[in-house]
Design an enzyme around this catalytic site. Structure first.
Site, PDB file in Angstrom:
ATOM      1  N   HIS A 119       0.804  -1.217   0.000  1.00  0.00           N
ATOM      2  CA  HIS A 119       0.000   0.000   0.000  1.00  0.00           C
ATOM      3  C   HIS A 119       0.840   1.271   0.000  1.00  0.00           C
ATOM      4  CE1 HIS A 119       0.797   0.933   4.285  1.00  0.00           C
ATOM      5  NE2 HIS A 119       0.914  -0.381   4.390  1.00  0.00           N
ATOM      6  N   ASP A 120       0.351   2.270  -0.720  1.00  0.00           N
ATOM      7  CA  ASP A 120       0.898   3.630  -0.710  1.00  0.00           C
ATOM      8  C   ASP A 120       2.327   3.725  -1.231  1.00  0.00           C
ATOM      9  OD1 ASP A 120      -1.407   5.104   0.591  1.00  0.00           O
ATOM     10  OD2 ASP A 120      -1.007   3.577   2.106  1.00  0.00           O
ATOM     11  N   GLY A 137       5.131  -1.239   2.583  1.00  0.00           N
ATOM     12  CA  GLY A 137       4.315  -0.047   2.420  1.00  0.00           C
ATOM     13  C   GLY A 137       5.131   1.228   2.338  1.00  0.00           C
TER      14      GLY A 137
END
Length: 269
Positions: A119-120, A137
């Site tokens: 994520h991100d 992440g």
């Protein structure tokens, strides 16, 4: 719409498919997905979340793209994912949506089998993740970076433009632009000479980068690293490549900088 859909696939109402998109057998496309013209989902592909995929993507079997973050502290909600044009996503790849600001991937990237983008993350253009590369992440990767198979990058690590990370590495620290890093835990060997020459860097340009790396990482220099950075800015004022390096070194960071373990002569290899 001129998309071609296999009858065994599920495309939820609201999904937007560009012209000449081909959706093969047993694929599932969520309601908030947009796929650009000329893309192909070969078979058994899942695309979910608020995901936008650019034109001419090729996505191979058992890839899962845009599903919620695996961050156990985050709520399992649909996040955002943006992927640029002309990307290749091979078998078993997982690319998670962002839990916050979103996951963003540039154009012409290649994700080889079983690689993972958490994520991100932020990836530039022309990035290659070899088989089973794992990004934690919030990892940031610049343009034209190549990462060898089986490498894992710690959360929040930054890897600068034109860098190369060797296979089976554990990357705990930031890798400076143009660098070559490898090992467990990864350390800096010098410049990514093979990659720079393949991308058409002239020898004079490479020599300037070599001088900059020697200035930054020489073991016989008693100055603190911040002073070396300022000396670099002064000695290479107006050099576009060095400006990229300086921007990376001066940017806010949460991980240490990946540095050489070998003697300074290793920077000349």
């Amino acid at each position: 719409m001129t998309a071609t859909l296999h009858p065994s696939s599920v495309v939820e109402p609201g999904a937007r498919l560009g012209d000449d998109v081909v959706v093969g057998p047993f694929c599932h496309i969520g309601a908030n997905v947009e796929i650009g013209a000329g893309s192909e989902l070969v078979s058994h592909v899942v695309v979910g979340g608020r995901t936008k995929i650019g034109a001419r993507a090729r996505i191979f079997p058992f890839a899962a793209v845009g599903l919620p973050s695996q961050d156990l502290k985050a709520r399992l909600a649909e996040g955002a994912l943006s992927i640029g044009d002309d990307c290749v996503i091979r078998e078993g790849v997982t690319i998670n949506a962002g839990a916050g600001a979103g996951t963003v991937i540039g154009a012409r990237c290649a994700f080889l089998a079983a690689s993972h983008v958490a994520h991100d993350c932020r990836l530039g253009d022309d990035v290659v993740l070899s088989n089973q590369v794992l990004l934690g992440g919030h990892v940031e990767i610049g343009d034209c970076v190549m990462i060898g198979g089986g490498t894992a990058a710690h959360q929040n690590v930054r890897i600068g433009a034109h860098a190369f990370v060797g296979g089976l590495s554990g990357v705990e620290g930031d890798v400076a632009p143009f660098g070559l890093a490898s090992g467990n835990r990864a350390h800096l060997f010098g410049l990514n000479l093979v990659g720079l020459r393949r991308r058409g860097f002239a020898q004079e340009r490479i020599e300037r980068l070599r001088k900059a790396y020697r200035l930054l990482f020489a073991r016989n220099d008693a100055r603190v690293f911040a002073a070396r950075i300022e000396a670099l800015a002064r000695d290479f004022a107006g050099d576009a490549d060095i400006a990229v390096l300086l921007d990376f070194l001066r940017a806010p960071a949460t991980r240490p900088l990946c540095a050489p373990r070998a003697k300074p002569a290793a920077l000349e290899e």
